[in-house]
Design a protein around this motif. Structure first.
Motif: not given
Length: 106
Positions: A23-24, A81-83, A91-94
């Motif tokens: 995962q990032p 824009d990055v996402y 996905r990691a942010v979510l």
């Protein structure tokens, strides 16, 4: 013997592509975005336990959320824009947003 070593090396080399990637790691900007987004969802009426209750919040509330989370509209657009370019990071942010919502729900 050389054939066996060559086969093992090929297996290891091609097997690398088949392994699940990690995962990032979220940056500070990603964590800020996730916190902003979680708060936005809460103020909009979206919670972990009541996903049917959705309402729109006004511009003043959004502006205050930007201020609370030290985000600008331009910074928000840059992150989105990055996402768009990196779905694994999105996905990691979510997942972080979900964790934030679950923590707030306790």
């Amino acid at each position: 013997m050389y054939a066996l070593c060559g086969a093992v090396l090929l297996f290891i080399f091609f097997g690398q592509g088949c392994t699940r990637s990690e995962q990032p790691v979220l940056s500070e900007a990603d964590r800020k975005f996730a916190a902003f987004y979680a708060d936005y969802l809460v103020l909009s009426g979206v919670t972990v336990s009541e996903s049917e209750n959705v309402s729109l919040i006004g511009g003043k509330h959004i502006d205050s959320l930007f201020e609370i989370h030290a985000l600008t509209f331009e910074g928000f657009n840059e992150r989105t824009d990055v996402y768009k370019e990196n779905p694994k990071l999105w996905r990691a942010v979510l997942l972080q947003v979900r964790n934030n919502l679950q923590q707030d729900d306790r």
